[in-house]
Design a protein around this motif. Structure first.
Motif, PDB file in Angstrom:
ATOM      1  N   GLU A 279     -11.415  -9.067  27.236  1.00  0.00           N
ATOM      2  CA  GLU A 279     -11.887  -8.181  28.097  1.00  0.00           C
ATOM      3  C   GLU A 279     -11.175  -7.101  28.171  1.00  0.00           C
ATOM      4  O   GLU A 279     -12.005  -5.753  27.914  1.00  0.00           O
ATOM      5  N   LEU A 280      -9.856  -6.785  27.965  1.00  0.00           N
ATOM      6  CA  LEU A 280      -9.301  -5.410  27.955  1.00  0.00           C
ATOM      7  C   LEU A 280      -9.383  -4.666  26.602  1.00  0.00           C
ATOM      8  O   LEU A 280      -9.765  -3.416  26.588  1.00  0.00           O
ATOM      9  N   TYR A 281      -9.536  -5.751  25.534  1.00  0.00           N
ATOM     10  CA  TYR A 281      -9.630  -4.913  24.075  1.00  0.00           C
ATOM     11  C   TYR A 281     -10.912  -4.870  23.714  1.00  0.00           C
ATOM     12  O   TYR A 281     -11.132  -5.098  22.453  1.00  0.00           O
ATOM     13  N   ALA A 282     -11.957  -5.081  24.539  1.00  0.00           N
ATOM     14  CA  ALA A 282     -13.463  -5.307  23.796  1.00  0.00           C
ATOM     15  C   ALA A 282     -13.756  -4.022  23.396  1.00  0.00           C
ATOM     16  O   ALA A 282     -14.675  -4.344  22.625  1.00  0.00           O
ATOM     17  N   GLY A 283     -13.107  -2.996  23.755  1.00  0.00           N
ATOM     18  CA  GLY A 283     -13.799  -1.610  23.144  1.00  0.00           C
ATOM     19  C   GLY A 283     -13.043  -1.430  21.881  1.00  0.00           C
ATOM     20  O   GLY A 283     -13.332  -0.294  21.304  1.00  0.00           O
ATOM     21  N   GLY A 284     -12.115  -2.244  21.270  1.00  0.00           N
ATOM     22  CA  GLY A 284     -11.519  -1.712  20.024  1.00  0.00           C
ATOM     23  C   GLY A 284      -9.998  -2.212  19.852  1.00  0.00           C
ATOM     24  O   GLY A 284      -9.475  -3.048  20.599  1.00  0.00           O
ATOM     25  N   SER A 285      -9.363  -1.671  19.194  1.00  0.00           N
ATOM     26  CA  SER A 285      -8.109  -1.761  18.946  1.00  0.00           C
ATOM     27  C   SER A 285      -7.043  -1.302  20.003  1.00  0.00           C
ATOM     28  O   SER A 285      -5.812  -1.804  20.163  1.00  0.00           O
ATOM     29  N   TYR A 286      -7.583  -0.243  21.066  1.00  0.00           N
ATOM     30  CA  TYR A 286      -6.624   0.377  21.670  1.00  0.00           C
ATOM     31  C   TYR A 286      -7.358  -0.160  23.209  1.00  0.00           C
ATOM     32  O   TYR A 286      -8.273  -0.288  23.554  1.00  0.00           O
ATOM     33  N   ALA A 287      -6.107  -0.243  24.137  1.00  0.00           N
ATOM     34  CA  ALA A 287      -6.327  -0.303  25.491  1.00  0.00           C
ATOM     35  C   ALA A 287      -7.291   0.767  26.326  1.00  0.00           C
ATOM     36  O   ALA A 287      -7.117   1.858  25.483  1.00  0.00           O
ATOM     37  N   PRO A 288      -7.885   0.264  27.104  1.00  0.00           N
ATOM     38  CA  PRO A 288      -8.686   1.369  27.691  1.00  0.00           C
ATOM     39  C   PRO A 288      -8.003   2.773  28.073  1.00  0.00           C
ATOM     40  O   PRO A 288      -6.702   2.599  28.524  1.00  0.00           O
ATOM     41  N   THR A 289      -8.361   3.741  27.986  1.00  0.00           N
ATOM     42  CA  THR A 289      -7.723   5.051  28.394  1.00  0.00           C
ATOM     43  C   THR A 289      -7.231   5.015  29.983  1.00  0.00           C
ATOM     44  O   THR A 289      -6.100   5.463  30.038  1.00  0.00           O
ATOM     45  N   TRP A 290      -7.938   4.455  30.944  1.00  0.00           N
ATOM     46  CA  TRP A 290      -7.358   4.196  32.288  1.00  0.00           C
ATOM     47  C   TRP A 290      -6.073   3.442  32.191  1.00  0.00           C
ATOM     48  O   TRP A 290      -4.917   3.839  33.107  1.00  0.00           O
ATOM     49  N   TYR A 291      -6.087   2.473  31.382  1.00  0.00           N
ATOM     50  CA  TYR A 291      -4.811   1.634  31.567  1.00  0.00           C
ATOM     51  C   TYR A 291      -3.620   2.557  30.875  1.00  0.00           C
ATOM     52  O   TYR A 291      -2.537   2.591  31.124  1.00  0.00           O
ATOM     53  N   GLN A 292      -3.704   2.882  29.691  1.00  0.00           N
ATOM     54  CA  GLN A 292      -2.838   3.896  28.901  1.00  0.00           C
ATOM     55  C   GLN A 292      -2.217   4.961  29.939  1.00  0.00           C
ATOM     56  O   GLN A 292      -1.035   5.252  29.948  1.00  0.00           O
ATOM     57  N   ARG A 293      -3.154   5.416  30.480  1.00  0.00           N
ATOM     58  CA  ARG A 293      -2.809   6.640  31.448  1.00  0.00           C
ATOM     59  C   ARG A 293      -1.933   6.082  32.495  1.00  0.00           C
ATOM     60  O   ARG A 293      -1.099   6.809  33.113  1.00  0.00           O
ATOM     61  N   ARG A 294      -2.262   4.921  33.025  1.00  0.00           N
ATOM     62  CA  ARG A 294      -1.654   4.355  34.369  1.00  0.00           C
ATOM     63  C   ARG A 294      -0.100   3.959  33.887  1.00  0.00           C
ATOM     64  O   ARG A 294       0.772   4.363  34.466  1.00  0.00           O
ATOM     65  N   ILE A 295       0.063   3.388  32.576  1.00  0.00           N
ATOM     66  CA  ILE A 295       1.346   3.085  32.036  1.00  0.00           C
ATOM     67  C   ILE A 295       2.260   4.483  31.986  1.00  0.00           C
ATOM     68  O   ILE A 295       3.375   4.491  32.340  1.00  0.00           O
ATOM     69  N   THR A 296       1.535   5.428  31.186  1.00  0.00           N
ATOM     70  CA  THR A 296       2.216   6.676  30.781  1.00  0.00           C
ATOM     71  C   THR A 296       2.720   7.352  32.033  1.00  0.00           C
ATOM     72  O   THR A 296       3.787   7.834  32.285  1.00  0.00           O
ATOM     73  N   ARG A 297       1.814   7.253  33.178  1.00  0.00           N
ATOM     74  CA  ARG A 297       2.159   7.957  34.488  1.00  0.00           C
ATOM     75  C   ARG A 297       3.384   7.371  35.118  1.00  0.00           C
ATOM     76  O   ARG A 297       4.363   7.793  35.498  1.00  0.00           O
TER      77      ARG A 297
END
Length: 339
Positions: A279-297
């Protein structure tokens, strides 16, 4: 071999002369080396790439680190090798890498651009202990005062500490160590051929103690396995205590080749997470932007508490040369005047 005619393939970077060796020693058990003479070594990164650099050097293809998530797995498919076990155990060694690099750096068309190493497979994987290609590569970069950076999980980089210092006196040198998490039980299954996370942090500590600035690429952050707030906090704290001058998080991405291998591993070790990953990677090779931003923050906030920032290219730097002779001690009168 399935690729005896490798040199005839348009994707091949080397000729038809291939020497295949199987070394029956404990550290290389199950690994086959294919020694080739490469036609080129300095490679331009495709324009569509997300990488922040334009040129790379990769003396090896395939990697005995055997990280199940490695995005470079797909490249073994270009050699008609599989992206799973073959990637981990069929290692292509460009035995002429140092001499070829020296020739390419001296070519009139070369403009001395930054060269990145370890961005595809690790240039300090176990094969480097046998073939020792990196000392010649570093010496060539040093002699041409060519800026470069290294990303590694390997402790063998410390063998070349003197060369790194020499290069850093004449050009910009950046070293980063990849440490995504501290969990040793997770490490043993997901990165089985790498040094333990603690040993990699010792590399950071040693480089920093010798004046070589070292950042940590906190990668990959594995969803639902190493991304809990307390896990992120413990990793950032350990990175800071090791003396790193930066920490940069990177969420797991699953490109074709790596995706199949990682999900198969997940099904064996954490089957309850397979659906969540799909479900998390249903959009392709990368995790959704919201997830990436959360980890980065989260990581940036934790890093700021310890005085760390994200990696920046301008943090790659050169060291002042060591004086040929130590300065004479000041006389007592001079010392009193300064006081």
């Amino acid at each position: 071999m399935r690729w005896d005619n490798l040199g005839e393939s348009p994707s091949a970077l080397f000729g038809t002369d291939v020497v295949t060796r199987t070394v029956d020693t404990p550290e290389f058990r199950g690994i086959t080396f294919h020694e080739v003479r490469a036609r080129s070594l300095v490679n331009r990164v495709p324009g569509a790439s997300r990488m922040p650099f334009e040129w790379t050097v990769n003396p090896y293809r395939g990697c005995s680190h055997a990280c199940v998530y490695c995005f470079a797995r797909k490249t073994h498919g270009y050699l008609d090798l599989d992206t799973g076990l073959d990637f981990d155990s069929q290692i292509v060694v460009k035995v002429n890498a140092p001499e070829l690099l020296r020739r390419e750096l001296a070519a009139p068309r070369w403009r001395g651009e930054h060269v990145a190493m370890g961005t595809n497979v690790d240039c300090y994987q176990r094969a480097e202990g046998r073939y020792a290609l990196m000392p010649g590569i570093l010496a060539a970069l040093r002699d041409h005062a060519n800026p470069f950076s290294i990303l590694t999980k390997g402790t063998l980089v410390l063998r070349d500490l003197a060369l790194l210092r020499q290069a850093a006196e004449v050009t910009d040198v950046g070293v980063s160590v990849s440490v995504g998490f501290l969990d040793e039980a997770l490490w043993r299954t997901v990165e089985p051929g790498t040094p333990a996370p603690g040993r990699r942090l010792d590399v950071v500590r040693t480089l920093a103690a010798h004046g070589i600035p070292c950042g940590v690429l906190m990668a990959p952050v594995l969803p639902f396995l190493s991304d809990a707030p307390e896990q992120l906090r413990a990793t950032v704290r350990a990175v800071a205590e090791a003396g790193a001058d930066s920490v940069t998080p990177l969420a797991l991405h699953l490109r074709p080749g790596a995706r199949e291998w990682y999900l198969a591993w997940l099904g064996r070790h954490h089957p309850h997470l397979v659906r969540r990953y799909e479900e998390l990677y249903a959009g392709g090779s990368y995790a959704p932007t919201w997830y990436q931003r959360r980890i980065t923050r989260q990581v940036h906030e934790l890093a700021a508490e310890h005085g760390l920032g994200p990696f920046r290219r301008d943090r790659a730097r050169r060291l002042p040369p060591e004086p040929a002779t130590p300065p004479e001690p000041r006389s007592q009168a001079t010392q009193l005047t300064l006081l």
